[in-house]
Design a protein around this motif. Structure first.
Motif, short mmCIF file in Angstrom:
data_model
loop_
_atom_site.label_atom_id
_atom_site.label_comp_id
_atom_site.label_asym_id
_atom_site.label_seq_id
_atom_site.Cartn_x
_atom_site.Cartn_y
_atom_site.Cartn_z
N VAL A 116 1.03 -0.92 0.33
CA VAL A 116 0.16 0.07 0.22
C VAL A 116 0.81 1.13 -0.21
O VAL A 116 1.40 2.11 0.56
N GLN A 117 0.84 2.15 -0.53
CA GLN A 117 2.01 3.53 -0.93
C GLN A 117 0.51 4.17 -1.11
O GLN A 117 -0.41 4.36 -1.70
N GLY A 118 1.27 5.49 -0.47
CA GLY A 118 0.33 6.68 -0.22
C GLY A 118 1.20 7.77 0.28
O GLY A 118 1.92 7.19 1.54
N SER A 119 1.07 8.75 0.34
CA SER A 119 1.54 9.82 1.24
C SER A 119 1.45 9.39 2.73
O SER A 119 -0.40 9.74 2.94
N GLY A 120 2.38 9.08 3.64
CA GLY A 120 2.05 9.27 5.07
C GLY A 120 0.96 8.24 5.64
O GLY A 120 0.81 7.88 6.58
N VAL A 121 1.54 7.52 4.57
CA VAL A 121 -0.27 6.63 4.36
C VAL A 121 0.61 4.92 5.99
O VAL A 121 -0.26 4.22 7.13
N ALA A 122 2.11 5.10 6.59
CA ALA A 122 2.10 4.21 7.01
C ALA A 122 2.03 4.97 8.75
O ALA A 122 1.56 3.82 9.76
N SER A 123 1.37 6.20 8.62
CA SER A 123 0.81 6.55 10.20
C SER A 123 -0.31 6.53 10.25
O SER A 123 -0.47 6.66 11.41
N ARG A 124 -1.16 5.82 9.69
CA ARG A 124 -2.51 6.12 9.93
C ARG A 124 -2.79 4.65 10.73
O ARG A 124 -3.37 3.97 9.34
N GLU A 125 -2.59 4.45 11.47
CA GLU A 125 -2.43 3.15 11.54
C GLU A 125 -4.25 2.91 11.98
O GLU A 125 -4.26 1.34 11.36
N ALA A 126 -5.09 3.44 12.45
CA ALA A 126 -6.40 2.35 12.52
C ALA A 126 -7.02 1.84 11.00
O ALA A 126 -7.82 1.58 11.47
N PRO A 136 -9.93 -2.29 -4.22
CA PRO A 136 -10.82 -1.21 -4.24
C PRO A 136 -11.74 -0.52 -2.54
O PRO A 136 -11.63 0.71 -2.13
N GLY A 137 -13.00 -1.99 -2.27
CA GLY A 137 -13.77 -1.71 -1.46
C GLY A 137 -13.48 -2.10 -0.76
O GLY A 137 -13.69 -0.76 0.51
N LEU A 138 -12.41 -3.31 -0.05
CA LEU A 138 -12.41 -2.64 1.30
C LEU A 138 -11.16 -1.80 1.69
O LEU A 138 -11.17 -1.15 2.93
N VAL A 139 -10.29 -1.02 0.85
CA VAL A 139 -9.62 -0.08 1.18
C VAL A 139 -10.79 1.07 1.62
O VAL A 139 -10.05 2.14 2.20
N LYS A 140 -11.16 1.55 0.39
CA LYS A 140 -12.51 2.56 0.55
C LYS A 140 -12.70 2.60 2.04
O LYS A 140 -13.14 3.57 2.72
N LEU A 188 -9.25 3.92 4.24
CA LEU A 188 -7.72 4.72 3.06
C LEU A 188 -8.21 5.70 1.89
O LEU A 188 -8.37 4.71 0.74
N THR A 189 -7.20 7.07 1.53
CA THR A 189 -7.86 7.23 0.46
C THR A 189 -6.59 8.13 0.11
O THR A 189 -5.20 8.04 0.30
N GLY A 190 -6.16 8.26 -1.46
CA GLY A 190 -4.96 8.23 -1.97
C GLY A 190 -4.74 7.61 -2.10
O GLY A 190 -2.63 8.17 -2.13
N VAL A 191 -3.98 6.15 -2.00
CA VAL A 191 -3.59 5.17 -2.14
C VAL A 191 -3.20 4.62 -2.99
O VAL A 191 -3.95 4.20 -3.99
N GLU A 192 -1.83 3.66 -3.55
CA GLU A 192 -1.98 2.63 -4.78
C GLU A 192 -1.59 1.33 -4.06
O GLU A 192 -1.05 1.49 -2.74
N THR A 193 -2.42 0.14 -4.35
CA THR A 193 -2.48 -0.68 -4.01
C THR A 193 -1.68 -2.24 -5.40
O THR A 193 -1.76 -1.75 -6.18
N SER A 194 -1.25 -3.39 -4.51
CA SER A 194 -0.75 -3.88 -6.07
C SER A 194 -0.25 -4.92 -5.14
O SER A 194 0.18 -5.55 -3.45
#
Length: 760
Positions: free
Chosen positions: A464-474, A542-546, A550-556
């Protein structure tokens, strides 16, 4: 009622017209016979030179990585993960420790200390291993574990440029040097060791496979021709073709940068032994007929060459074009497989149409001599009378519409019923599971799965990639919980696990721009079920991420299951391209050879029916009866292309002589006249080819067992049902309409001769 090959115009001209199709063929046949010693010397020298100066197929390694494009999305995901975190999360090599009674605390502590020492570089002898991570099923550190404190998997990491073979060797040496009896080592396993061991098994089995195939070919040809020299001739020609194919193919592979793994050798050897023997059988049959009709040694070889060379050239070109059609695929595996098969067939054909006539011109009757053979009275050619043999009576019966129509319906119905299981065919990519049950790598994998879960050795990585995503613990924790609820996912390890020390930065990148999860599947990770689980998860992600916020992220996804999913998706997408290319290639050659459209389309339809029945029976056996989790992804496609190409061979061998006779007599009479001889030769050739492919079962790997069954059964169905019954019955029912759009294919026959052939 009797009829012979007498020409409706002048009987005296029949032998000349039959054996001299054109001045060009006469000239070619005369040259081959005249240069017989030069031709033999040339091919012997060429085979010897190829062994000395050219590399063999398989040079450059047999890593699966060579056949996986760097553009594979799963591979790109793993590369991005490595760039973000500085080290990989996935390992494909592992040392498994297991004690069903429980591993002691000291043993577990020792495993942790050993792994830390490797990562810190304490063990100089561990290179090229640069890191090790112990995974234990103690205290639920890995959710979904079946047991507690019984199993430790130490994941070993190397640099990306280390070959698969070197990774396995390093792991084995590390286990031998740093583990003792108290550590309860089950073995070294993983997808990389399994891949290497598959290659080792293939190469170690190859000599026995070759020996068994040679013995089978010798026995079949010796019985068919009641001669010891005939099978030796066939094997000598096949041997020259095999040597040239393996070495010329190896040189071309290196020059063109197309990897051809060593594991293709058994299939190439089986294909060449079978196909070249097919060609030899037809030449031998023609020479035997000519010698029996009183021709001399050189004249018999010349006539056989003139008659069968265009048929064999067309058959070889058709088979090569059919297998070469795989080049249109986007899958790197098929791109490597197709040209190799096409090259093998072309070389086999070129050797056969020159070396076989040359040897027959040298040997003459000696090629067929046997103390068991009845003496043939040589003299003026005797026209065969079909009613004198059961095969002749059967062919006359089959070529009557009132009998051919029911045969057509019954054969079609049987083939359709056999094809029904094809509706639920599934595909998988097998590494560890393809190994024999007794193999150490598979046994070690079984021990790991008992302690953890089915997919523990090949987990899937979600990046999961995105700005500051690692700090979004919840949000990351909610996503992890949602992933764990997906059916088919046994466990998820990630940022939400408090038991994972934060300072390791396993799941959160230091710059905060990436997070990753480790998903363990409930099923064999490269089987169809796990791949389908990942496909559903990919669609739902995409539905699980939403929902997790989590917004503004890319997954692979990365990992073996993700790689397998891409390979299978590519294979499925290639289906249309491969089918169209193979069908068009075979149809084109049949149309050129028969100078018609309807007959080639009908004959190709018969081949498609046979392929469907073959794949249906293969699916039924390996999925329904043996319970496999999908056929190996490339098996159905390789089988279909090979059977289509070889079926066109038999179309040409079987219908070609009848088509030629039909220029001077009614089609049904031509079929009845030529079927006994052509069907007998086809059955001998097909039985030899089926045995060659069937002996692939000696390679103790599941893909080769699937190939052995499908190809051998498919060849037998094609020869004994399609070419012997279905195709003649179909052409009998359709009649002269099969010549369309040609108008001069079938000569006008006096009404009296038509009435003679019609049943009274």
């Amino acid at each position: 009622m009797r009829f012979s090959r007498s020409n409706p115009v002048t009987d005296e001209q029949a032998p000349r017209r039959r054996w001299h199709p054109s001045w060009l063929l006469d000239w070619y046949a005369a040259c081959v016979v005249w240069l017989r010693w030069v031709i033999v010397a040339f091919w012997v020298a060429a085979a010897g030179a190829s062994m000395i100066y050219l590399p063999a197929i398989g040079q450059g390694g047999s890593d699966l990585g060579q056949l996986i494009s760097i553009d594979n999305p799963a591979v790109r995901s793993e590369i991005r993960s490595f760039e973000k975190f500085g080290f990989p999360l996935l390992s494909r090599v592992a040392v498994v420790q297991r004690d069903p009674g429980g591993l002691s605390a000291a043993t577990q502590a020792k495993a942790i200390a050993r792994a830390r020492a490797v990562t810190e570089g304490t063990y100089a002898d561990a290179k090229p291993i640069i890191a090790a991570v112990p995974v234990t099923n103690t205290l639920g550190l890995v959710p979904g574990s079946k047991e507690n404190s019984t199993t430790i998997i130490t994941l070993l990491f190397t640099a990306p440029d280390v070959t698969f073979a070197d990774q396995l060797e390093a792991a084995k040496q590390f286990a031998a040097a740093h583990y003792d009896a108290d550590d309860h080592v089950a073995g070294v396993t993983g997808s990389v060791p399994a891949r290497v061991e598959q290659g080792n098994l293939v190469l170690s089995t190859l000599p026995w496979l070759e020996l068994a195939t040679v013995a089978a070919v010798f026995l079949i040809v010796a019985i068919a021709f009641r001669s010891i020299v005939a099978p030796l001739l066939a094997l000598a020609v096949a041997g020259v073709a095999i040597l040239l194919t393996l070495h010329v193919g190896g040189a071309l592979a290196l020059r063109m940068g197309v990897p051809v793994p060593q594991e293709t050798q058994p299939l190439l050897v089986a294909l060449l032994l079978g196909v070249v023997t097919d060609y030899v059988v037809f030449y031998l049959s023609a020479v035997r007929t000519q010698l029996g009709e009183g021709a001399g040694r050189l004249e018999a070889a010349r006539r056989a060459t003139a008659r069968f060379t265009p048929i064999i050239v067309t058959a070889g070109a058709t088979a090569a074009a059919g297998t070469g059609a795989l080049i249109v695929a986007k899958s790197p595996a098929f791109k490597a497989f197709g040209p190799g098969m096409a090259l093998a067939v072309l070389i086999g054909m070129l050797v056969a149409v020159t070396l076989v006539p040359a040897l027959l011109a040298i040997l003459g009757p000696a090629a067929l001599r046997s103390p068991l053979r009845r003496k043939t009275v040589l003299g003026r050619p005797v026209e065969p009378v079909l009613d004198e043999a059961p095969s002749g009576r059967w062919s006359r019966l089959l070529t009557r519409r009132w009998f051919g129509a029911p045969v057509l319906l019954v054969c079609t119905g049987v083939l359709i019923i056999a094809a029904l299981p094809l509706q639920h065919i599934t595909l998988g990519v097998s590494f560890v599971e393809a190994l024999p049950a007794s193999h150490p790598a598979r046994q070690a994998a079984a021990q790991a799965e008992k302690g953890f879960a089915e997919g523990i050795l090949s987990p899937t990585e979600l990046l999961v990639q995105g700005s500051g995503v690692a700090s979004r613990e919840a949000e990351l924790t909610r996503l992890q919980q949602a992933l764990a609820r997906v059916p088919g996912v046994s466990a998820v390890i990630g940022p939400g696990d408090a038991a994972i020390p934060e300072n390791l930065n396993l799941f959160r990148s230091r710059d905060g721009s990436a997070a990753r999860y480790l998903l363990i599947m409930s099923d064999e990770p490269l089987g169809h079920t796990a791949v389908q689980t990942l496909s559903r998860l990919d669609a739902a992600l995409p539905g699980l991420v939403k929902d997790a916020g989590l917004t503004g992220v890319e997954t692979s996804f990365g990992g073996d299951t993700a790689v397998a999913k891409v390979i299978i998706d590519q294979t499925t997408q290639d289906l249309g391209r491969i089918a169209i290319a193979a069908l068009l290639a075979n149809l084109l050659f049949l149309m050129l050879f028969l100078r018609a459209v309807i007959a080639p389309v009908l004959l190709l339809g018969c081949s498609v029916l046979a392929i469907g029945a073959t794949l249906g029976l293969t699916t039924w056996l390996f999925q329904d009866v043996l319970g496999g989790d999908g056929l190996t992804f490339y098996v159905p496609f390789a089988v279909a292309v090979l059977l289509l190409a070889l079926g066109s061979d038999y179309n040409i061998f079987g219908i070609g002589p009848a088509w030629k006779e039909a220029r001077e007599r009614p089609l049904r009479e031509a079929l009845a006249l030529t079927l006994p001889e052509s069907a007998r030769a086809i059955r001998t050739a097909a039985f030899t080819l089926a045995i060659s492919f069937g002996l692939l079962v000696l390679v103790p790997l599941r893909p080769f067992q699937e190939l052995a069954f499908a190809l051998s059964v498919g060849i037998l169905i094609d020869a004994f049902i399609v070419r012997s019954l279905l195709a003649p019955a179909l052409l009998t029912v359709v009649g002269s309409a099969s010549e369309w759009p040609g108008r001069k294919l079938f000569g006008r026959v006096p009404k009296s001769r038509v009435e003679q052939f019609e049943p009274s």
